[in-house]
Design a protein around this motif. Sequence first.
Motif, PDB file in Angstrom:
ATOM      1  N   VAL A 192       0.903  -1.142  -0.087  1.00  0.00           N
ATOM      2  CA  VAL A 192      -0.040   0.031  -0.035  1.00  0.00           C
ATOM      3  C   VAL A 192       0.785   1.189  -0.026  1.00  0.00           C
ATOM      4  CG1 VAL A 192      -1.432   1.390   1.343  1.00  0.00           C
ATOM      5  CG2 VAL A 192      -1.995  -1.070   1.064  1.00  0.00           C
ATOM      6  N   GLY A 193       1.854   1.268   0.568  1.00  0.00           N
ATOM      7  CA  GLY A 193       2.547   2.588   1.080  1.00  0.00           C
ATOM      8  C   GLY A 193       3.720   2.739  -0.356  1.00  0.00           C
ATOM      9  N   GLY A 194       4.408   1.654  -0.878  1.00  0.00           N
ATOM     10  CA  GLY A 194       4.883   1.655  -1.883  1.00  0.00           C
ATOM     11  C   GLY A 194       4.129   2.097  -3.255  1.00  0.00           C
ATOM     12  N   LEU A 195       2.797   1.477  -3.471  1.00  0.00           N
ATOM     13  CA  LEU A 195       2.283   1.899  -4.482  1.00  0.00           C
ATOM     14  C   LEU A 195       1.569   3.210  -4.631  1.00  0.00           C
ATOM     15  CD1 LEU A 195       0.170  -1.427  -5.037  1.00  0.00           C
ATOM     16  CD2 LEU A 195       1.815  -0.579  -6.481  1.00  0.00           C
ATOM     17  N   LEU A 196       1.405   3.549  -3.283  1.00  0.00           N
ATOM     18  CA  LEU A 196       1.056   5.124  -3.089  1.00  0.00           C
ATOM     19  C   LEU A 196       2.138   6.062  -3.368  1.00  0.00           C
ATOM     20  CD1 LEU A 196      -1.359   7.069  -1.758  1.00  0.00           C
ATOM     21  CD2 LEU A 196      -0.238   6.671   0.262  1.00  0.00           C
ATOM     22  N   ALA A 197       3.544   5.776  -3.141  1.00  0.00           N
ATOM     23  CA  ALA A 197       4.374   6.401  -3.552  1.00  0.00           C
ATOM     24  C   ALA A 197       4.672   6.564  -4.894  1.00  0.00           C
ATOM     25  CB  ALA A 197       5.749   6.341  -2.532  1.00  0.00           C
ATOM     26  N   LEU A 198       4.285   5.307  -5.388  1.00  0.00           N
ATOM     27  CA  LEU A 198       4.735   4.939  -6.898  1.00  0.00           C
ATOM     28  C   LEU A 198       3.800   5.943  -8.012  1.00  0.00           C
ATOM     29  CD1 LEU A 198       6.524   3.450  -8.982  1.00  0.00           C
ATOM     30  CD2 LEU A 198       4.987   1.682  -8.756  1.00  0.00           C
ATOM     31  N   PHE A 199       2.621   5.811  -7.754  1.00  0.00           N
ATOM     32  CA  PHE A 199       1.309   6.426  -8.053  1.00  0.00           C
ATOM     33  C   PHE A 199       1.567   7.706  -8.081  1.00  0.00           C
ATOM     34  CE2 PHE A 199      -0.314   2.120  -8.457  1.00  0.00           C
ATOM     35  CZ  PHE A 199      -0.465   1.990  -9.751  1.00  0.00           C
ATOM     36  N   LEU A 200       1.857   8.597  -7.033  1.00  0.00           N
ATOM     37  CA  LEU A 200       1.863   9.828  -6.818  1.00  0.00           C
ATOM     38  C   LEU A 200       3.011  10.571  -7.029  1.00  0.00           C
ATOM     39  CD1 LEU A 200      -0.651   9.851  -3.591  1.00  0.00           C
ATOM     40  CD2 LEU A 200      -1.215  10.368  -6.032  1.00  0.00           C
ATOM     41  N   GLY A 201       4.204   9.797  -7.032  1.00  0.00           N
ATOM     42  CA  GLY A 201       5.448  10.411  -7.094  1.00  0.00           C
ATOM     43  C   GLY A 201       5.718  10.938  -8.654  1.00  0.00           C
ATOM     44  N   VAL A 251      11.056  10.412  -8.399  1.00  0.00           N
ATOM     45  CA  VAL A 251      10.864   9.579  -7.438  1.00  0.00           C
ATOM     46  C   VAL A 251      10.734   8.030  -7.710  1.00  0.00           C
ATOM     47  CG1 VAL A 251       8.983   9.095  -5.598  1.00  0.00           C
ATOM     48  CG2 VAL A 251       9.614  11.528  -6.044  1.00  0.00           C
ATOM     49  N   ARG A 252      10.100   7.994  -8.629  1.00  0.00           N
ATOM     50  CA  ARG A 252       9.848   6.574  -9.336  1.00  0.00           C
ATOM     51  C   ARG A 252      10.950   5.861  -9.648  1.00  0.00           C
ATOM     52  NH1 ARG A 252       4.816   7.965 -13.579  1.00  0.00           N
ATOM     53  NH2 ARG A 252       3.288   8.213 -11.637  1.00  0.00           N
ATOM     54  N   ILE A 253      12.112   6.312  -9.907  1.00  0.00           N
ATOM     55  CA  ILE A 253      13.407   5.834 -10.540  1.00  0.00           C
ATOM     56  C   ILE A 253      14.002   5.524  -8.985  1.00  0.00           C
ATOM     57  CG2 ILE A 253      15.545   6.280 -11.440  1.00  0.00           C
ATOM     58  CD1 ILE A 253      14.157   7.912 -13.548  1.00  0.00           C
ATOM     59  N   SER A 254      13.985   6.222  -8.091  1.00  0.00           N
ATOM     60  CA  SER A 254      14.548   6.160  -6.736  1.00  0.00           C
ATOM     61  C   SER A 254      13.896   5.068  -5.881  1.00  0.00           C
ATOM     62  CB  SER A 254      14.548   7.378  -6.086  1.00  0.00           C
ATOM     63  OG  SER A 254      13.175   7.725  -5.551  1.00  0.00           O
ATOM     64  N   LEU A 255      12.622   4.986  -6.296  1.00  0.00           N
ATOM     65  CA  LEU A 255      11.881   3.752  -5.686  1.00  0.00           C
ATOM     66  C   LEU A 255      12.273   2.368  -6.258  1.00  0.00           C
ATOM     67  CD1 LEU A 255       7.985   5.147  -5.311  1.00  0.00           C
ATOM     68  CD2 LEU A 255       9.808   4.850  -3.502  1.00  0.00           C
ATOM     69  N   ALA A 256      12.657   2.523  -7.563  1.00  0.00           N
ATOM     70  CA  ALA A 256      13.100   1.034  -8.099  1.00  0.00           C
ATOM     71  C   ALA A 256      14.392   0.745  -7.604  1.00  0.00           C
ATOM     72  CB  ALA A 256      13.044   1.317  -9.533  1.00  0.00           C
ATOM     73  N   CYS A 283      15.426   7.437   2.451  1.00  0.00           N
ATOM     74  CA  CYS A 283      15.438   8.896   2.674  1.00  0.00           C
ATOM     75  C   CYS A 283      15.555   9.665   1.287  1.00  0.00           C
ATOM     76  CB  CYS A 283      16.609   9.317   3.485  1.00  0.00           C
ATOM     77  SG  CYS A 283      18.188   9.162   2.850  1.00  0.00           S
ATOM     78  N   VAL A 284      15.933   8.847   0.214  1.00  0.00           N
ATOM     79  CA  VAL A 284      16.093   9.655  -1.019  1.00  0.00           C
ATOM     80  C   VAL A 284      14.781   9.829  -1.736  1.00  0.00           C
ATOM     81  CG1 VAL A 284      16.785   9.013  -3.355  1.00  0.00           C
ATOM     82  CG2 VAL A 284      18.411   8.580  -1.679  1.00  0.00           C
ATOM     83  N   PRO A 285      13.921   9.020  -1.775  1.00  0.00           N
ATOM     84  CA  PRO A 285      12.664   9.156  -2.382  1.00  0.00           C
ATOM     85  C   PRO A 285      11.929  10.075  -1.590  1.00  0.00           C
ATOM     86  CG  PRO A 285      12.685   7.167  -1.700  1.00  0.00           C
ATOM     87  CD  PRO A 285      13.887   7.603  -1.782  1.00  0.00           C
ATOM     88  N   ILE A 286      11.957  10.246  -0.338  1.00  0.00           N
ATOM     89  CA  ILE A 286      11.374  11.010   0.595  1.00  0.00           C
ATOM     90  C   ILE A 286      11.767  12.519   0.392  1.00  0.00           C
ATOM     91  CG2 ILE A 286      10.886  11.801   2.958  1.00  0.00           C
ATOM     92  CD1 ILE A 286      11.154   8.928   3.780  1.00  0.00           C
ATOM     93  N   LEU A 287      13.152  12.696   0.307  1.00  0.00           N
ATOM     94  CA  LEU A 287      13.583  13.973  -0.024  1.00  0.00           C
ATOM     95  C   LEU A 287      13.160  14.625  -1.501  1.00  0.00           C
ATOM     96  CD1 LEU A 287      17.181  13.656   1.674  1.00  0.00           C
ATOM     97  CD2 LEU A 287      15.431  15.159   2.408  1.00  0.00           C
TER      98      LEU A 287
END
Length: 260
Positions: free
Chosen positions: A93-102, A106-111, A146-150
């Motif tokens: 849930v947290g990951g998909l939320l960040a993936l779709f809204l980022g 941000v998506r590259i950093s999540l990968a 901390c990277v995608p958060i920043l």
Amino acid sequence: MSTATIAIDTTQPAADLKPKEHGAYAIIGIPIVTALIIAGPTVVGLGVAIASFAGFFAHEPLLVSIGRRGKRAQRTTPAATRRLWTLVALMAVGGLLALFLGDSTVRISLAICGLLASVSFAIALAGKHKTLGGQLFGVVGLSVPCVPILLAGNLSVSVTAEAWATWLIGFASTTMSVRGVIATQKRKPRLLHWSALAALSLSVAVLTAGGYRIPIITLPMIAMSWYLMISPPPAKELKRVGWTLVVGTVASAVWMTLQF
């Protein structure tokens, strides 16, 4: 009598489902909290934090469920699988939320986060997580959220990379100091630990002289690391090592927030 014996044999303490590497709590938690303070509590940032902590706490239940903590732990902890799936759901849930809204950055950093987390888990499965290489890679994998958060807080890629690199230097220093303390207790050579800590300290000086403003915040962590290397505590005071490093890490975190 036989009934009583069976009761004793089958009543076993449940396995501990919390992560066993206590230093890992600071490595994942403090950079995430610091990043949230700097970037502000964005939806994407909170999603990353939820996914990261869920993945962190899912590590031990997963190892128990697949039998890597021994058959006794697996047999006496039926809740491990349930806890695992709950945490996996939170992570998704947290990951998909960040993936779709980022955004794309941000998506590259999540990968990258996902890749590093997978490699870290593979190292643990191989039983190499307590080696020097395994612990240093653990620093990389645990601190990277901390990277995608920043980035989600609209910080530039260069500043974000500098902040993460700063954490890597700080935690590499504390890791070497802890291993140095253990080496002292086992009466093993510490040349590698001294050399690494000196090189990390020098890198901070060089980066600061080169105009980078964030690496200087590692000074409390490095100072505590030098203190433990110079005056390693005896085995009965090992808790002092952890708390000393936590104090230094929190001080560095506060200093980092003041830089923004």
